[in-house]
Design an enzyme around this catalytic site. Structure first.
Site, PDB file in Angstrom:
ATOM      1  N   TRP A 106     -20.097 -20.201   3.023  1.00  0.00           N
ATOM      2  CA  TRP A 106     -18.760 -19.629   3.205  1.00  0.00           C
ATOM      3  C   TRP A 106     -18.787 -18.098   3.272  1.00  0.00           C
ATOM      4  CZ3 TRP A 106     -20.026 -23.469  -0.297  1.00  0.00           C
ATOM      5  CH2 TRP A 106     -19.511 -24.739  -0.023  1.00  0.00           C
ATOM      6  N   ASP A 107     -19.967 -17.507   3.309  1.00  0.00           N
ATOM      7  CA  ASP A 107     -20.088 -16.042   3.305  1.00  0.00           C
ATOM      8  C   ASP A 107     -19.413 -15.446   2.072  1.00  0.00           C
ATOM      9  OD1 ASP A 107     -20.861 -13.559   4.133  1.00  0.00           O
ATOM     10  OD2 ASP A 107     -19.314 -13.325   5.649  1.00  0.00           O
ATOM     11  N   TYR A 108     -19.609 -16.091   0.929  1.00  0.00           N
ATOM     12  CA  TYR A 108     -19.042 -15.629  -0.333  1.00  0.00           C
ATOM     13  C   TYR A 108     -20.020 -14.713  -1.070  1.00  0.00           C
ATOM     14  CZ  TYR A 108     -14.855 -18.626  -0.394  1.00  0.00           C
ATOM     15  OH  TYR A 108     -13.627 -19.211  -0.142  1.00  0.00           O
ATOM     16  N   ASP A 109     -20.804 -13.922  -0.314  1.00  0.00           N
ATOM     17  CA  ASP A 109     -21.743 -13.015  -0.956  1.00  0.00           C
ATOM     18  C   ASP A 109     -21.038 -12.113  -1.961  1.00  0.00           C
ATOM     19  OD1 ASP A 109     -20.378 -11.862   1.117  1.00  0.00           O
ATOM     20  OD2 ASP A 109     -22.106 -10.959   2.075  1.00  0.00           O
TER      21      ASP A 109
END
Length: 815
Positions: free
Chosen positions: A480-483
């Protein structure tokens, strides 16, 4: 009595109205039937069918059409109450069109042989209703105030004791986060709630560095003694007089536009003072210019300014002259891209602020997202702060590498990187790295075991060995590109055993964790909860994810009722999209046969602006975004047909938003991300306001003290047209805040180009000023010659669609 022909002429306004309302009814009927097919609300189809009949009757001057419209209006009112309750923003798209149609129809009543008096009276009632409803938009909504803010001096919370900043003057702002604890807490007390309204602009400086696209410097200056140090969008290092803003020197590393990744961001610089310079020799050189000129460059570089660059270099210059420190690396610079293999322009960029811990410089780097599965490595390196020698390298996959890989090899490509700013712990000799994801954010099936372990995790690295001491993961198997984008803050946290060395970690999902910074153990509640599985590659999805029971900025899951628009037309389009998409709440898995809704989106929760902590009151200040993304995995065949390629294979760079047509080369799918979930025609967001806010949280128990929307609609509107209206809707925001000992919060961040002072006790805005460009940066405060200054860099931001600029602006109270 008018003649039949004259009367026929007077009927044309009614017939025009009937035709227009017929078209509206047709749109609502067709869209409503589509919505029903997607298992959505029946209202729109019923309203559309009723409006078609009403319009036909009115066209032929049948009074029954008037009564049917009245029935439709009352029904719509009842449906609005049922769906919306007292939520003002939900009423806007549901009732705006019916009220407008009712007003026009009331004016046309004489065409139905109804008296002008009745016509004007009814039209007046609708006008009053419209004006009253519009006026309510100026009354702030979605504000909460749950508890009294603790008094100054009552908190048991402390900042990380010492941590290498015990000799820092209260007048200075020596590092990016104000202190090595990244507290963003200023000891300034002379600007208070009673006099802040008198703040005035006292100087302005322009960097003369504005990229044509991908602009957004995001810079926070530092202040040492009587000077400010900052970097411009393309990494020019600049020294200014702290009192006047006059330029003292400038160093240009000559960054090309092709080296800009998604944003030309240089969030700040670091300061380092060599511990082993001869004080007497330095004093003599200061008093004797001839002697100073004869000394080697190292003598000038006892005090150094360190900056990362968009083309992957670390640069050190003398703090007094801006000349490169020739004893550092290769004539004042080191190239972090060495041994990474092929690194096309823009693929490896330092956008965070270097941190120095026990004489070691640690900086991560951004790897251009969404381009290739095996993009350049996310390897973390530690360099000697004086010589630039590589002390160590952490390649999470090839753990046998201490510094350089074996001849002919590279650091592991595609591994998670740290694009934001780390926090150094001088007491423990650790550096805390908020890690991002592996390359190809939305596809996890080819990730190695170490990538799965360390991606989207906070990793504590021993600065003497370069080896992990511990790690804490915030998302399992992230697609989810929750970096992690926020810099962590160091505190001493009260427990039954006394104060514990701790840190505060925030995430894009809005979770707030407090961890023991020696061990990584959670000091507040964390629980694994079941989350949706399925989608593409379901066998790779984690069945549970960690959630903080201490506090979250995340709002409840979306429902169809949350879909929004200025009118019911765009609201209907959004409701159709909602019903047609895959959505099972947070962590809905990616899909390719239909869109999936990601909420919060990758710009949600807490991002690189991080949080501010008032240790005296024990209060954490967090601004946040509250927007979804509307995403779809795109097959490789479709992506090829659309011409989606990695940037280094494209003929030109359009400068689009992150994820909007990213090829993810080396995986089965590209990805198309609609960041913020906007309609293509109007450009408005599909979720109802607010889109961002700011919150005060009691750090001792996790309680929300107050919460309010952040940002007005003055710079926003449909079709990209600024409304100019000071309506507090809560806009998207990037950049953080600073909190003062006197109880003020200073923040810009929102898309309305305002900088504000907010009362920490109430959340009320006490002062604001219009910036000449977007203020997507963290402000800072300092004192010089007994006077306090508030400084903000207003450079705008392409992603936030705020106007570009190159301004450094200082405010102060009148003398």
């Amino acid at each position: 009595m008018p003649s039949p022909s004259k009367k026929h002429i007077l009927d044309w306004p009614l017939r025009v109205f009937a035709v227009l309302s017929f078209l509206i009814g047709l749109y609502l009927l067709i869209g409503g039937l589509w919505l029903i097919f997607e298992n959505g609300s029946y209202y729109y189809a019923l309203a559309g069918a009723t409006l078609l009949i009403t319009s036909t009757l009115l066209y032929f001057k049948q009074r029954l059409g008037l009564w049917l419209f009245a029935l439709l209006f009352i029904g719509t009112l009842g449906w609005t109450v049922w769906e919306s309750g007292l939520d003002y923003w939900r009423w806007v798209p549901r009732m705006g069109v019916p009220v407008t149609l009712g007003f026009i129809l009331a004016l046309l009543l004489p065409s139905l042989d109804i008296s002008k008096r009745a016509s004007f009276s009814l039209a007046g009632a609708f006008a009053v209703l419209f004006v009253g409803a519009f006026s309510m938009a100026f009354i702030p909504t979605n504000w909460t105030h749950n508890a009294q803010t603790p008094l100054a001096g009552t908190s048991l919370i402390k900042l990380g004791e010492h941590n290498g900043v015990e000799d820092v003057s209260d007048d200075d702002w020596p590092v990016y986060g104000r202190d090595n604890n990244a507290s963003r807490y200023s000891p300034v007390t002379d600007i208070t709630s009673s006099n802040v309204s008198s703040l005035k602009k006292v100087w302005q400086y322009r960097t003369k560095d504005i990229p044509a696209k991908r602009y957004g410097a995001e810079t926070t200056p530092i202040k040492i003694a009587d000077r400010l140090y900052l970097c411009s969008a393309r990494n020019q290092i600049i020294a200014l007089s702290a009192q006047t803003g006059k330029e003292l020197w400038r160093y240009n590393p000559n960054i090309a536009d092709k080296d800009i990744p998604y944003t030309a961001a240089c969030r700040g610089v670091a300061y380092y003072k060599l511990p082993d310079m001869n004080d007497e020799a330095e004093q003599q050189s200061d008093d004797n210019p001839a002697l100073k000129a004869s000394l080697p460059d190292a003598a000038f570089c006892r005090e150094r300014i360190i900056s990362g660059t968009l083309d992957g270099r670390i640069i050190e210059v003398d703090a007094n002259t801006g000349r490169p420190c020739t004893d550092f690396g290769d004539n004042g610079q080191v190239d972090i891209k060495q041994h990474m293999g092929k690194t096309p322009s823009g693929f490896v960029a330092i956008t965070g602020v270097p941190v120095v811990v026990q004489g070691v410089i640690i900086t991560g780097h951004q790897v251009l997202d969404g381009q290739k599965r095996y993009a350049p490595s996310g390897v973390i390196k530690g360099f000697d702060a004086k010589t630039g020698e590589l002390r160590w390298a952490w390649d999470m996959v090839k753990t046998d590498i201490d510094t350089y890989p074996s001849p002919g090899e590279t650091y592991t490509r595609g591994t998670p990187n740290m694009w934001t700013s780390a926090t150094g712990d001088n007491d423990l000799g650790l550096v805390y790295l908020p890690m991002g994801n592996s390359s190809a954010d939305y596809w996890s099936s080819s990730r190695k075991e170490a990538e799965i372990k360390y991606a989207t995790s906070l990793v504590a690295i021993n600065v003497n060995t370069g080896k992990p001491a511990w790690s804490f993961q915030t998302v399992h198997k992230d697609v989810w590109d929750y970096d992690l984008g926020s810099q962590v803050s160091l505190i001493d946290y009260p427990s039954k055993k006394g104060l514990v060395r701790a840190l505060v970690l925030t995430s894009k999902q809005g979770e707030i964790y407090i961890l023991n910074r020696e061990t990584g153990e959670a000091l507040t509640g964390v629980e694994e909860r079941k989350v949706p599985t399925g989608g593409v590659a379901p066998e790779k999805r984690a069945s549970t994810q960690p959630f903080s029971t201490f506090h979250t900025l995340r709002k409840p899951d979306l429902t169809a009722r949350d879909m929004w628009g200025v009118t019911m037309f765009d609201q209907l389009a959004c409701r159709i999209q909602f019903q047609a998409a895959s959505y099972e709440g947070i962590y809905t898995p990616p899909t390719t046969d239909q869109h999936w809704i990601q909420y919060p989106g990758y710009n949600g929760g807490s991002d690189w602006g991080s949080v501010a902590i008032d240790p005296s009151r024990g209060v954490l200040i967090a601004n946040y975004n509250d927007m979804p993304n509307y995403n779809r995995l795109v097959s490789r065949e479709e992506a090829n047909e659309r011409g989606w390629k990695p940037r280094d294979e494209m003929d030109h760079d359009d400068g689009g938003a992150e994820g909007a047509g990213d090829p993810q080369q080396g995986t089965p799918y590209a990805v198309d991300v609609n960041a913020g979930w906007r309609l293509p025609f109007t450009g408005l967001l599909c979720k109802q306001p607010p889109y961002g806010g700011i919150r005060a949280i009691n750090l001792e128990n996790g309680q929300t003290l107050w919460d309010r929307p952040l940002g007005t609609a003055r710079n926003n509107g449909p079709f990209g047209i600024a409304s100019g209206l000071p309506i507090t809707i809560g806009t998207p925001n990037n950049g953080g805040s600073v909190v003062t000992k006197s109880g003020l919060i200073f923040i810009a961040a929102a898309t309305d180009n305002l900088i504000r002072a907010i009362d920490i006790n109430t959340g009320e805005t006490l002062w604001q000023d219009v910036l000449p460009a977007g203020g997507q940066a963290n402000p800072m405060l300092y004192r010089e010659n007994g006077k306090s200054y508030l400084v903000i860099v207003a450079a705008g931001h392409h992603f936030m669609e705020t106007p570009p600029g190159d301004y450094v602006i200082a405010y102060a109270l009148d003398d």
